[in-house]
Scaffold this motif. Structure first.
Motif, PDB file in Angstrom:
ATOM      1  N   ILE A  51       1.022  -1.096  -0.034  1.00 46.27           N
ATOM      2  CA  ILE A  51      -0.073   0.021  -0.003  1.00 46.27           C
ATOM      3  C   ILE A  51       0.887   1.247   0.019  1.00 46.27           C
ATOM      4  O   ILE A  51       0.657   2.211  -0.844  1.00 46.27           O
ATOM      5  N   LYS A  52       1.911   1.377   0.909  1.00 47.71           N
ATOM      6  CA  LYS A  52       2.850   2.518   0.839  1.00 47.71           C
ATOM      7  C   LYS A  52       3.461   2.705  -0.282  1.00 47.71           C
ATOM      8  O   LYS A  52       3.538   3.874  -0.894  1.00 47.71           O
ATOM      9  N   PHE A  53       3.922   1.682  -1.061  1.00 46.48           N
ATOM     10  CA  PHE A  53       4.705   1.634  -2.482  1.00 46.48           C
ATOM     11  C   PHE A  53       3.706   2.377  -3.270  1.00 46.48           C
ATOM     12  O   PHE A  53       4.151   3.336  -3.975  1.00 46.48           O
ATOM     13  N   TYR A  54       2.433   1.914  -3.519  1.00 42.33           N
ATOM     14  CA  TYR A  54       1.607   2.539  -4.568  1.00 42.33           C
ATOM     15  C   TYR A  54       1.126   3.893  -4.262  1.00 42.33           C
ATOM     16  O   TYR A  54       0.972   4.773  -5.236  1.00 42.33           O
ATOM     17  N   HIS A  81      13.665   0.144  -1.332  1.00 41.73           N
ATOM     18  CA  HIS A  81      13.763   1.431  -0.520  1.00 41.73           C
ATOM     19  C   HIS A  81      13.032   1.797   0.530  1.00 41.73           C
ATOM     20  O   HIS A  81      13.437   2.117   1.841  1.00 41.73           O
ATOM     21  N   LEU A  82      11.766   1.446   0.279  1.00 36.70           N
ATOM     22  CA  LEU A  82      10.618   1.873   1.229  1.00 36.70           C
ATOM     23  C   LEU A  82      10.806   1.188   2.617  1.00 36.70           C
ATOM     24  O   LEU A  82      10.463   1.391   3.420  1.00 36.70           O
ATOM     25  N   ALA A  83      11.191  -0.049   2.191  1.00 34.71           N
ATOM     26  CA  ALA A  83      11.366  -1.139   3.296  1.00 34.71           C
ATOM     27  C   ALA A  83      12.641  -0.805   3.972  1.00 34.71           C
ATOM     28  O   ALA A  83      12.709  -1.406   5.255  1.00 34.71           O
ATOM     29  N   GLY A  84      13.483   0.211   3.604  1.00 33.87           N
ATOM     30  CA  GLY A  84      14.584   0.296   4.411  1.00 33.87           C
ATOM     31  C   GLY A  84      15.687  -0.577   4.155  1.00 33.87           C
ATOM     32  O   GLY A  84      16.753  -0.991   4.981  1.00 33.87           O
ATOM     33  N   SER A  85      15.718  -1.356   3.045  1.00 31.04           N
ATOM     34  CA  SER A  85      16.742  -2.583   2.910  1.00 31.04           C
ATOM     35  C   SER A  85      17.096  -2.400   1.475  1.00 31.04           C
ATOM     36  O   SER A  85      16.662  -1.725   0.546  1.00 31.04           O
ATOM     37  N   ALA A  86      18.062  -3.425   0.989  1.00 26.40           N
ATOM     38  CA  ALA A  86      18.377  -3.543  -0.291  1.00 26.40           C
ATOM     39  C   ALA A  86      18.393  -5.124  -0.623  1.00 26.40           C
ATOM     40  O   ALA A  86      18.544  -5.967   0.245  1.00 26.40           O
TER      41      ALA A  86
END
Length: 129
Positions: A51-54, A81-86
């Protein structure tokens, strides 16, 4: 000259602010986004990340790349990126089957529409199960 893919055409229309195409872009990318979200944060937190992504994607629609391959790469990278990871590898977060994204997809779209403040009177679309 190469013919545009459906994803490229839809992304172009979203970049131009054609709101009716947002749902089409969601349908064309939700499986990949869901798989990347599961890889980034686990299945339990993947729906909120999706949801945050869209919401973020539609806010920054002008940033959508033009080519199919670049769109898919951008989507995957933005999820991580939004998850704070790679991702640990180029393939991490790319669908290999397994996790069923179809069941929550329609409900998640309704939540996205609600958070965007859209009326619910938009055309109906059904996700195949």
């Amino acid at each position: 000259m190469r013919k545009q893919t459906v994803l490229e055409k839809t992304a172009g229309q979203v970049r131009n602010g054609i709101q009716d195409e947002y749902e089409d872009l969601y349908i064309l990318t939700v499986e990949e986004v869901f798989q990347a979200a599961c890889a980034a944060v686990g299945k339990e937190q993947s729906e909120e990340l999706l949801i945050k992504f869209y919401l973020e994607l539609f806010e920054q629609k002008e940033m959508l790349p033009e080519s199919d391959e670049d769109i898919r790469r951008y989507v995957r990278e933005m999820v991580f990126h939004l998850a704070g990871s790679a991702p640990e590898s180029e393939e991490e977060g790319i669908s290999k089957g397994g996790t069923d994204w179809r069941e929550p997809a329609a409900e998640l779209w309704l939540q996205i529409e609600k958070r965007l403040g859209w009326s619910g009177e938009r055309r109906g679309r059904h996700f195949r199960r």
